[in-house]
Design an enzyme around this catalytic site. Structure first.
Site, PDB file in Angstrom:
ATOM      1  CD  GLU A  67      -1.348  -0.246   3.649  1.00  0.00           C
ATOM      2  OE1 GLU A  67      -2.103   0.723   3.752  1.00  0.00           O
ATOM      3  OE2 GLU A  67      -1.354  -1.204   4.439  1.00  0.00           O
ATOM      4  CB  CYS A 121      -2.436  -4.284   6.448  1.00  0.00           C
ATOM      5  SG  CYS A 121      -1.802  -2.661   6.858  1.00  0.00           S
ATOM      6  CG  HIS A 123      -2.467  -6.426  10.403  1.00  0.00           C
ATOM      7  ND1 HIS A 123      -1.274  -6.078   9.822  1.00  0.00           N
ATOM      8  CD2 HIS A 123      -3.197  -5.276  10.478  1.00  0.00           C
ATOM      9  CE1 HIS A 123      -1.287  -4.781   9.558  1.00  0.00           C
ATOM     10  NE2 HIS A 123      -2.436  -4.274   9.942  1.00  0.00           N
TER      11      HIS A 123
HETATM   12  N1  COA Z   1       2.557   3.765  30.491  1.00  0.00           N
HETATM   13  C1  COA Z   1       1.971   2.659  30.018  1.00  0.00           C
HETATM   14  N2  COA Z   1       0.924   2.671  29.110  1.00  0.00           N
HETATM   15  C2  COA Z   1       0.480   3.884  28.711  1.00  0.00           C
HETATM   16  C3  COA Z   1       1.053   5.089  29.187  1.00  0.00           C
HETATM   17  C4  COA Z   1       2.139   4.990  30.113  1.00  0.00           C
HETATM   18  N3  COA Z   1       2.755   6.075  30.592  1.00  0.00           N
HETATM   19  N4  COA Z   1       0.392   6.119  28.610  1.00  0.00           N
HETATM   20  C5  COA Z   1      -0.563   5.592  27.805  1.00  0.00           C
HETATM   21  N5  COA Z   1      -0.504   4.237  27.865  1.00  0.00           N
HETATM   22  C6  COA Z   1      -1.339   3.257  27.151  1.00  0.00           C
HETATM   23  C7  COA Z   1      -2.803   3.603  27.126  1.00  0.00           C
HETATM   24  O1  COA Z   1      -3.447   3.232  28.324  1.00  0.00           O
HETATM   25  C8  COA Z   1      -3.247   2.803  25.936  1.00  0.00           C
HETATM   26  O2  COA Z   1      -3.382   1.446  26.305  1.00  0.00           O
HETATM   27  P1  COA Z   1      -4.771   0.648  26.043  1.00  0.00           P
HETATM   28  O3  COA Z   1      -5.002   0.729  24.558  1.00  0.00           O
HETATM   29  O4  COA Z   1      -4.473  -0.726  26.528  1.00  0.00           O
HETATM   30  O5  COA Z   1      -5.806   1.381  26.799  1.00  0.00           O
HETATM   31  C9  COA Z   1      -2.054   2.863  24.975  1.00  0.00           C
HETATM   32  O6  COA Z   1      -0.950   3.265  25.784  1.00  0.00           O
HETATM   33  C10 COA Z   1      -2.221   3.853  23.845  1.00  0.00           C
HETATM   34  O7  COA Z   1      -2.607   5.076  24.415  1.00  0.00           O
HETATM   35  P2  COA Z   1      -3.738   6.000  23.738  1.00  0.00           P
HETATM   36  O8  COA Z   1      -3.994   7.143  24.632  1.00  0.00           O
HETATM   37  O9  COA Z   1      -4.885   5.153  23.294  1.00  0.00           O
HETATM   38  O10 COA Z   1      -2.903   6.479  22.479  1.00  0.00           O
HETATM   39  P3  COA Z   1      -3.285   7.528  21.351  1.00  0.00           P
HETATM   40  O11 COA Z   1      -4.675   8.029  21.496  1.00  0.00           O
HETATM   41  O12 COA Z   1      -2.156   8.492  21.279  1.00  0.00           O
HETATM   42  O13 COA Z   1      -3.281   6.592  20.046  1.00  0.00           O
HETATM   43  C11 COA Z   1      -2.317   4.894  18.662  1.00  0.00           C
HETATM   44  C12 COA Z   1      -2.071   6.119  19.501  1.00  0.00           C
HETATM   45  C13 COA Z   1      -1.025   4.534  17.971  1.00  0.00           C
HETATM   46  C14 COA Z   1      -2.755   3.738  19.566  1.00  0.00           C
HETATM   47  C15 COA Z   1      -3.445   5.182  17.618  1.00  0.00           C
HETATM   48  O14 COA Z   1      -3.143   6.323  16.884  1.00  0.00           O
HETATM   49  C16 COA Z   1      -3.593   4.030  16.662  1.00  0.00           C
HETATM   50  O15 COA Z   1      -4.135   3.001  16.999  1.00  0.00           O
HETATM   51  N6  COA Z   1      -3.098   4.161  15.446  1.00  0.00           N
HETATM   52  C17 COA Z   1      -2.919   3.114  14.482  1.00  0.00           C
HETATM   53  C18 COA Z   1      -4.151   2.339  14.118  1.00  0.00           C
HETATM   54  C19 COA Z   1      -3.850   1.590  12.879  1.00  0.00           C
HETATM   55  O16 COA Z   1      -2.713   1.266  12.604  1.00  0.00           O
HETATM   56  N7  COA Z   1      -4.878   1.329  12.072  1.00  0.00           N
HETATM   57  C20 COA Z   1      -4.691   0.822  10.756  1.00  0.00           C
HETATM   58  C21 COA Z   1      -4.344  -0.550  10.568  1.00  0.00           C
HETATM   59  S1  COA Z   1      -5.050  -1.713  11.603  1.00  0.00           S
END
Ligand code: COA
Length: 391
Positions: free
Chosen positions: A79, A111, A233
């Protein structure tokens, strides 16, 4: 006739960023990346690597002369391709010196592309039992500097040789799939970085897993107790776990939960230190399981969950073959990852914005700085120039 994976290899570029350093540079608690998201290192592609070269380097590691003669179909899932018209498969076909009596084309559904390629290869081999098919999954995942998805980038490729009487994994015939038109992740032709609705994407991914698992269960009559391991994945390594755990907790006995969760950890070891390779992620996870789980028994069943945003999901299965360990290149993979060079966040940011000319001008790239055998050596007259240093 058994049909499936006879060989599997991967290639990741020789540069990486440490996720703790990236977190610090972005003012984020490092545990969010290493524990919350589950990533330790992120492979970074230099300008001399693109999806063509990553795939060609992955395939170079596994093909012998007999494969090269027998491969009559090359399917390239990506992709983040380099041309809207010509397929990456044709470039790789030439770079590897494959027989010209072959079909070669590119396939796309986020993907999920490589999984579509694998299922297509299975059908081709059923009709042509002597043939071998090269399935390539290659991507450079780019969300953008300072974006919420930045920690889920990466670069790399997986190459798979499919054949009759495979020596690694024989694919079973029952498979469950599901399509729904959603906008969780996409990349319009004008953008070189992806758009993602992270929360929605996570929800849909979990929903798709639950849906195809239930469909598979009713088609096959099998349950979690029939699986040694499940591979997912994994754009980031926590993602599969978030989909798996709730379903396991409802359906699986304690001992099955324990085994599947332990083996999930084995299946993400490479993904943790390479990052997101989009189409190849599931297959990097399979490779990680095969190379980190000691002594998988012959006949063990492995489940594979493929997901391509937009979205298509599929759950399918394979049976571990007696000779599988002889087909692996564990030492080569460990070595490949251990000799990579860590770059600073400043160096990563510079590489991220480096661009090839789009005005037809000629550029020669410094391929001597790239340890890969196959590199992009420049652009001339709007044509990418590739080199295989081993030829
Ligand atoms: N210590 C430990 N864990 C922590 C933390 C810390 N200090 N701070 C945050 N976290 C955890 C959160 O609790 C969360 O865990 P959970 O999902 O088990 O609840 C995780 O880290 C992610 O935090 P979140 O606040 O949800 O992150 P975000 O809103 O910044 O999102 C991504 C970031 C990467 C998760 C999101 O942008 C994403 O999923 N992107 C990609 C999706 C994707 O690839 N889709 C296409 C193909 S499938």
């Amino acid at each position: 006739m058994k049909i499936g994976i006879d060989k599997i290899g991967f290639y990741a570029p020789d540069l990486y960023v440490d996720m703790r350093e990236l977190a610090s540079a972005r003012g984020i608690e490092p545990d969010k990346f290493t524990i919350g998201i589950g990533q330790e290192k992120m492979a970074i592609a230099p300008i001399t690597q693109d999806t063509v070269t990553l795939a060609a380097n992955a395939a170079l590691n596994i093909l012998d002369d007999s494969d090269k003669k027998k491969i009559d179909l090359v399917i390239f899932g990506t992709e983040s391709g380099i041309d809207q018209s010509k397929s990456a498969a044709v470039y790789v076909h030439e770079l590897l010196g494959l027989d010209s009596a072959a079909r070669a084309f590119e396939i796309k559904q986020a993907c999920y592309g490589a999984t579509a390629g694998i299922q297509m290869a299975k059908g081709h081999i059923a009709l042509n039992p002597d043939s071998k098919v090269l399935v390539l999954a290659s991507d450079i995942a780019r969300y953008g500097l300072n974006s919420p998805g930045e920690s889920t980038q990466g670069a790399g490729a997986v190459a798979i040789v499919m054949s009759a009487n495979p020596r690694i994994l024989a694919l079973e015939d029952k498979s469950a799939y599901f399509t729904s038109d959603i906008m969780d992740f996409w990349r319009p032709a004008y953008s070189d970085t992806a758009f993602v609705d992270g929360k929605f994407s996570n929800e849909q991914y979990s929903l798709f897993f639950e849906t195809v698992w239930k469909q598979y269960r009713s088609k096959s009559g099998l349950g979690f107790e029939d699986f040694e391991a499940l591979c997912f994945h994994v754009p980031y390594t926590k993602m599969g776990l978030k989909a798996l755990k709730p379903v396991l907790e409802v359906e699986a006995k304690e001992m099955d939960q324990q085994r599947l969760l332990e083996n999930y950890q084995k299946s993400i070891q490479y993904n943790k230190v390479v990052g997101n390779i989009y189409t190849g992620s599931l297959y990097l996870s399979l490779l990680s399981l095969l190379e980190h789980k000691e002594g998988l028994k012959e006949g063990s069943r492995i489940g594979l969950f493929s997901y391509g945003s937009g979205a298509v999901g599929e759950f399918f299965t394979g049976i571990v073959q007696p000779e599988y360990q002889n087909q692996l290149k564990i030492a080569q993979h460990v070595d490949q990852l251990s000799v990579r060079k860590k770059i600073s966040i400043e160096e990563y940011e510079t590489l991220f914005v480096e661009e090839l000319p789009i005005d037809g001008s000629t550029v020669k790239l410094a391929i001597e700085n790239d340890s890969a055998p196959i590199c992009l050596s420049g652009i001339s007259d709007n044509k990418r120039q590739y080199i295989n240093k081993q030829r």
